[in-house]
Scaffold this motif. Structure first.
Motif, PDB file in Angstrom:
ATOM      1  N   LYS A 330       0.829  -1.212   0.000  1.00  0.00           N
ATOM      2  CA  LYS A 330       0.000   0.000   0.000  1.00  0.00           C
ATOM      3  C   LYS A 330       0.863   1.263   0.000  1.00  0.00           C
ATOM      4  O   LYS A 330       0.625   2.195  -0.794  1.00  0.00           O
ATOM      5  N   GLU A 332       3.965   1.492  -0.856  1.00  0.00           N
ATOM      6  CA  GLU A 332       4.768   1.532  -2.088  1.00  0.00           C
ATOM      7  C   GLU A 332       3.981   2.231  -3.199  1.00  0.00           C
ATOM      8  O   GLU A 332       4.530   3.051  -3.950  1.00  0.00           O
ATOM      9  N   GLU A 333       2.694   1.911  -3.265  1.00  0.00           N
ATOM     10  CA  GLU A 333       1.826   2.568  -4.254  1.00  0.00           C
ATOM     11  C   GLU A 333       1.680   4.059  -3.941  1.00  0.00           C
ATOM     12  O   GLU A 333       1.687   4.906  -4.841  1.00  0.00           O
ATOM     13  N   GLU A 334       1.585   4.385  -2.635  1.00  0.00           N
ATOM     14  CA  GLU A 334       1.461   5.792  -2.238  1.00  0.00           C
ATOM     15  C   GLU A 334       2.730   6.570  -2.575  1.00  0.00           C
ATOM     16  O   GLU A 334       2.653   7.725  -3.010  1.00  0.00           O
ATOM     17  N   GLU A 336       4.792   5.943  -4.996  1.00  0.00           N
ATOM     18  CA  GLU A 336       4.789   6.160  -6.457  1.00  0.00           C
ATOM     19  C   GLU A 336       3.844   7.302  -6.830  1.00  0.00           C
ATOM     20  O   GLU A 336       4.157   8.127  -7.692  1.00  0.00           O
ATOM     21  N   THR A 337       2.705   7.368  -6.140  1.00  0.00           N
ATOM     22  CA  THR A 337       1.727   8.422  -6.419  1.00  0.00           C
ATOM     23  C   THR A 337       2.280   9.800  -6.069  1.00  0.00           C
ATOM     24  O   THR A 337       2.126  10.759  -6.834  1.00  0.00           O
ATOM     25  N   HIS A 344      -0.668  12.109 -11.517  1.00  0.00           N
ATOM     26  CA  HIS A 344      -1.830  11.533 -10.830  1.00  0.00           C
ATOM     27  C   HIS A 344      -2.919  12.577 -10.608  1.00  0.00           C
ATOM     28  O   HIS A 344      -4.107  12.268 -10.709  1.00  0.00           O
TER      29      HIS A 344
END
Length: 564
Positions: A330, A332-334, A336-337, A344
């Motif tokens: 989770k 890791e995705e944040e 990247e965002t 984004h």
């Protein structure tokens, strides 16, 4: 419906148990006899505000218990009870409330202790109490949209379900946008934090279910000596001269010698042979397990150290290795965002714009349906009021939308309020500001006769809602209350003989003084007693033969109305 009510040490009631039936039940009696006290008890049972003043003088607590019967498996009360983990058997719901002398309340539903808030949530689905000046649901403008949607039933509900699904997506995108457009300094701090957290988790090189496997291995090592002794003793008991297998082999040999004499001996011989070979195989397994056992104290230290490391991560990121790994994915995705924030933001703004258009279409569809049903409601209430001799009254459903800005809510884009004008030439005013007692009673009754069919309330209680009316209006109110009772059980306190005559069941409330203390009594009246009581309501103290004739005439008229 409310089937039984038990009251103990409540106000002037020492002990009272009442049974109720379907249809219209009226409660009559002299002022101060305790009619409203019974309704107060039901109100407390449904989550009303309690007080130590309700406890009978000299007693430690007041006890109120009510049995409700629900014959509809889809009744909202059943689902609400399940949400709170309350079991319902045979459609029976028992509400109980004890109020102590120091003002504390103890609430139970089907024997389970609950808070007053939970009791109130369940109680409002079972009982609806109306008094002349109570701030009822119909008088609360914040509830008018809900009532209109209930009236529109499945058609509005289906359209709302589609809208709500889109609305949830809309809120999710707005929340994600908000997070990305927050203060840049806070965003930088957030990025540093989650990068540190991700590195800490990645450095641990966790494997799925690693903690479970390590705990199992640790358990084996810690219990090595115990396991080794048990396996060795079991093996020694079976293997060797004059041991278990040796004796079993001897028994097998003896049975084989006579196995051909009859079928039963043959079966016994075969069974013993099978068990011998099974135990022999188990002996080999014990030997193999003993050969493979190893005790490595250094391995135990390694496991303990690894488990401590995993437990440290659990305290910060999850209850299990799986939860920790999910959290890592989770953030890791944040990360990247945040690192690709501009890209984004552009994507989310496009998504928000697109879903807003779809949301507006669905909201307008719900609004269109509401306006259609509002017209039907206006017409039906007009007819109900006409039957109550308020044909000059104007009722309207106002849609109070903000023309400058569309605001999406859980319920759509509409704000609804009921408006009323009771006299020709007078402007429409919010329903909550209608003040005349007699008019308010009739308006409430007209609306309740419509909405009660859509709300599924099992018991409706009218506490002197007929105050301030007489003559033909009183007759119309009696007929209207009876019509409501055809769809829901109705309990009604009344001083009007026209209303009492419409009753299916008539309870007479009285009080007496014994040893200096007042006690309340309730009696179910038979036909002759009904005539006498209605005669008293017509004439006052003295009931003459003429009064009785009037009472009989009222009952006869009521019977004709009910039959039609």
């Amino acid at each position: 419906m409310l089937a039984e009510l038990s009251i103990k040490n409540f106000a002037i009631i020492e002990s009272l148990t009442l049974s109720f039936d379907k249809g219209l039940t009226v409660l009559t009696g002299e002022t101060g006899a305790g009619k409203s006290i019974i309704i107060d008890a039901i109100s407390l049972l449904a989550g009303g505000r309690g007080s130590s003043e309700f406890v009978r003088f000299g007693e430690k607590r007041a006890e109120i218990e009510g049995l409700f019967l629900i014959d509809d498996e889809t009744h909202p009360c059943i689902e609400k009870c399940r949400d709170f983990g309350i079991d319902i058997t045979d459609g029976m719901v028992i509400l109980r409330r004890d109020i102590t002398a120091n003002g504390k309340s103890i609430c139970r539903v089907n024997g389970k202790l609950v808070t007053i808030a939970i009791l109130r949530e369940i109680g409002r689905l079972l009982v609806d109490i109306h008094g002349q000046h109570d701030n009822q649901e119909l008088m609360d403008e914040s509830r008018h949209l809900f009532l209109l949607d209930e009236y529109g039933s499945d058609e509005i509900q289906k359209a709302k379900e589609i809208y709500v699904q889109l609305y949830r997506k809309f809120l999710d995108i707005k929340q994600r946008l908000k997070r990305l457009t927050e203060n840049e300094q806070e965003m930088a701090h957030r990025l540093d934090l989650i990068q540190f957290q991700l590195k800490e988790i990645e450095d641990a090189n966790l494997e799925p279910e690693e903690d479970v496997k390590l705990q199992e291995e640790r358990k084996k090592i810690v219990n090595f000596e115990k396991v080794f002794k048990a396996l060795q003793n079991a093996y020694d008991a079976l293997q060797g001269e004059q041991r278990g297998l040796d004796w079993l082999g001897l028994a097998m040999s003896h049975l084989e010698d006579v196995s051909n004499i009859n079928e039963k001996l043959h079966e016994m011989s075969e069974a013993l042979s099978n068990h011998y070979y099974i135990i022999e195989d188990l002996t080999y397994q014990l030997r193999n397990e003993l050969d493979q056992l190893e005790f490595d104290p250094q391995r135990l230290d390694i496991i303990e150290e690894r488990l401590n490391e995993i437990n440290h991560l659990k305290r910060k990121y999850g209850q299990s290795v799986e939860e920790i790994l999910q959290y890592a994915a989770k953030i890791e995705e944040e990360i990247e965002t945040i690192q690709n924030r501009d890209s984004h933001l552009h994507t989310l703004r496009e998504e928000l714009e697109s879903i807003q258009k779809d949301l507006l279409v669905e909201a307008e569809n719900v609004s269109k349906l509401r306006k259609k049903w509002a017209k039907k409601l206006i017409q039906q209430i007009k007819e109900e009021l006409k039957a109550l001799y308020m044909d000059k009254t104007t009722f309207d459903v106002k849609f109070l939308q903000d023309v400058t800005e569309v605001k999406f809510t859980q319920d759509g884009i509409d704000q609804v309020e009921f408006y009323l004008s009771t006299n020709p030439g007078e402007p429409l005013k919010p329903l909550a500001k209608v003040a005349s007692g007699g008019e308010l009673s009739r308006i409430m009754l007209a609306m309740k006769s419509i909405f009660s069919k859509h709300q599924g309330i099992t018991s409706i209680i009218f506490d002197e809602v007929d105050t301030g009316v007489s003559g033909r209006v009183a007759q119309a109110i009696g007929e209207k209350i009876y019509r409501v009772s055809e769809g829901s059980q109705v309990l009604c306190i009344t001083h009007l003989p026209q209303v009492a005559a419409m009753a299916d069941h008539h309870l007479y409330i009285s009080k007496e003084t014994i040893d200096g203390r007042t006690k309340t009594h309730v009696k179910t009246l038979n036909e002759e007693e009904k005539i006498k009581e209605i005669g008293r309501m017509i004439a006052g103290v003295e009931v003459t033969e003429l009064t009785k004739q009037h009472a009989k005439e009222l009952l006869k008229m009521a019977f004709q109305v009910k039959s039609s």
